[in-house]
Design an enzyme around this catalytic site. Structure first.
Site, PDB file in Angstrom:
ATOM      1  N   ARG A   1      -5.372   5.304   8.402  1.00 31.03           N
ATOM      2  CA  ARG A   1      -5.169   4.313   8.896  1.00 31.03           C
ATOM      3  C   ARG A   1      -3.280   3.589   8.426  1.00 31.03           C
ATOM      4  O   ARG A   1      -2.800   3.414   7.857  1.00 31.03           O
ATOM      5  CB  ARG A   1      -6.100   3.530   7.479  1.00 31.03           C
TER       6      ARG A   1
ATOM      7  N   HIS B   1      -5.348  -2.801   5.852  1.00 30.92           N
ATOM      8  CA  HIS B   1      -6.731  -2.859   5.913  1.00 30.92           C
ATOM      9  C   HIS B   1      -7.252  -4.026   6.768  1.00 30.92           C
ATOM     10  O   HIS B   1      -7.791  -3.785   7.859  1.00 30.92           O
ATOM     11  CB  HIS B   1      -7.356  -3.121   4.092  1.00 30.92           C
TER      12      HIS B   1
ATOM     13  N   TYR C   1      -0.122   0.043  -3.167  1.00 29.54           N
ATOM     14  CA  TYR C   1      -1.060   1.330  -3.094  1.00 29.54           C
ATOM     15  C   TYR C   1      -0.991   2.587  -2.832  1.00 29.54           C
ATOM     16  O   TYR C   1      -1.404   3.517  -2.981  1.00 29.54           O
ATOM     17  CB  TYR C   1      -3.128   1.143  -2.973  1.00 29.54           C
TER      18      TYR C   1
END
Length: 388
Positions: free
Chosen positions: A274, A278, A287
């Site tokens: 990805r 998100h 992160y």
């Protein structure tokens, strides 16, 4: 029946050594021994058009959310090949149960730019009648089941739908998309076990994009990805390079043939990444590193497929510029038109729940309208739509 042993012997989690199916290298050349899928130039260019459309659509709609024009969006940046390539190998009669990064599959089926925009802006032409947040698409005409927000709900539903296809003797299967994070939900295990035991012609396609929002795969499971679980349930399983459109297409075509021939499910684990957040509510810098993203950006699935088209003399830089310009213009025009349309009538709140609205629903709607008339300043967008 398994063989007998007479001393304890453990089968370790990595004993299966599941390989990854690949066809295209990043430079557009084929791996040694790999074969191109059997589709012609027209299909090849159609698939590329779908890839580019979704890339441009996602960029534009993320921008629209940042401008406050829509409340939410979820892009498929870096994962387009998984949905477009798999959809290309299906037949129109096959049912699609999507998660929320399968815009490419819906575009391939024929969903128009206006339909995308009408849903995202929840206007009066929205097929969902304004009752869902953006990117929760659905189309009965295109055999694309309406998307639900909760993770994994579509997995047992897809198994059940495919069971019905089998009972009806249809020349059709069901494909079910989900991410590796959804594979940690109970519905994943219930759905796969149901499909395996009842022998439902279901293609379970897991997009393993490395993250369940902010949780990396290494913190989600210690086994060999999601593919090993399919084998555990007695399901024919294949792991594929999800950024390789030709490999995804070939894998899905083989899965469809197997599912229909054997009336049995197949699990495909498409390995991808990805590249974006998100969703528009997420900040991935908290992160993961920019270096990690940069390394995966070099594996861009659209660029890989473009290299292949170019080497076959099916594509040029001039065509590239024209295609991107056309999609940008069409998407922008459709967006401007969609956001100017009125919202759906409030009456749609109680339609499609039952064949005919029940007396208690009609009474509740009446009370709601009375409340909205009493406080019109709180409902500016619905003024004039209460009695439509």
């Amino acid at each position: 029946m398994s063989k007998s042993i007479h001393k304890p012997g453990f089968v370790l989690g990595d004993a299966l050594d599941i390989p990854t199916f690949k066809v295209l290298k990043q430079d557009g050349t084929l791996y040694k021994g790999a074969q191109e899928p059997e589709f012609d130039k027209e299909m090849a260019l159609k698939l590329y058009d779908d890839l580019v459309f979704i890339r441009v659509l996602d960029e534009r709609m993320v921008g629209a959310q940042r401008q406050g024009r829509i409340p939410f969006y979820l892009a498929s940046l870096g994962e387009e090949a998984a949905s477009v390539g798999s959809a290309g190998a299906l037949k129109p009669q096959d049912m699609i149960f999507a998660q929320y990064r399968e815009q490419g599959a819906l575009r391939h089926r024929g969903f128009t730019v206006d339909q995308f925009m009408d849903q995202c802006f929840s206007n009066d032409r929205d097929l969902g009648k304004g009752r869902q947040m953006p990117i929760h698409y659905g189309s009965k005409a295109l055999n694309y089941n309406t998307i639900s927000s909760p993770l994994g709900t579509q997995i047992p539903q897809a198994a059940g739908y495919a069971y019905g296809q089998k009972l009806d003797g249809l020349d059709a299967c069901t494909i079910c998309y989900f991410g590796e994070g959804a594979a940690s939900e109970g519905d994943f295990h219930a759905g796969l076990n149901m499909a395996a035991v009842l022998k439902c012609p279901t293609i379970f396609l897991c997009r393993n994009n490395g993250y369940a929002i902010s949780t990396p795969s290494a913190e989600q499971f210690s086994g060999d990805g999601v593919a090993s679980r399919g084998i555990g349930y007695g399901i024919a399983t294949l792991r594929v390079d999800g950024n390789d459109l030709l490999a995804v297409y070939a894998a899905t075509a083989a899965a469809r043939a197997y599912a229909l021939e054997h009336n049995a499910p197949v699990l495909i684990e498409a390995m991808s990444y990805r590249l974006g957040a998100h969703s528009t509510s997420d900040d991935p810098t908290g992160y993961r590193s920019k270096d990690e993203e940069a390394q995966w950006a070099k594996k861009d699935p659209i660029l890989r497929y473009k290299h292949w088209l170019t080497q076959k003399d099916w594509w040029s830089d001039e065509q590239e510029k024209t295609l991107y310009a056309e999609h940008r213009a069409n998407i922008l025009a459709a967006m401007k038109a969609a956001e100017k349309r009125p919202v759906p009538t409030i009456d749609h709140l109680i339609t499609d729940v039952y064949d005919e609205p029940t007396p208690h629903l009609r009474q509740q709607l009446k009370q709601l309208k009375a409340h909205m008339r009493k406080y019109p300043e709180q409902y500016p967008k619905t003024s004039g739509r209460l009695d439509a």
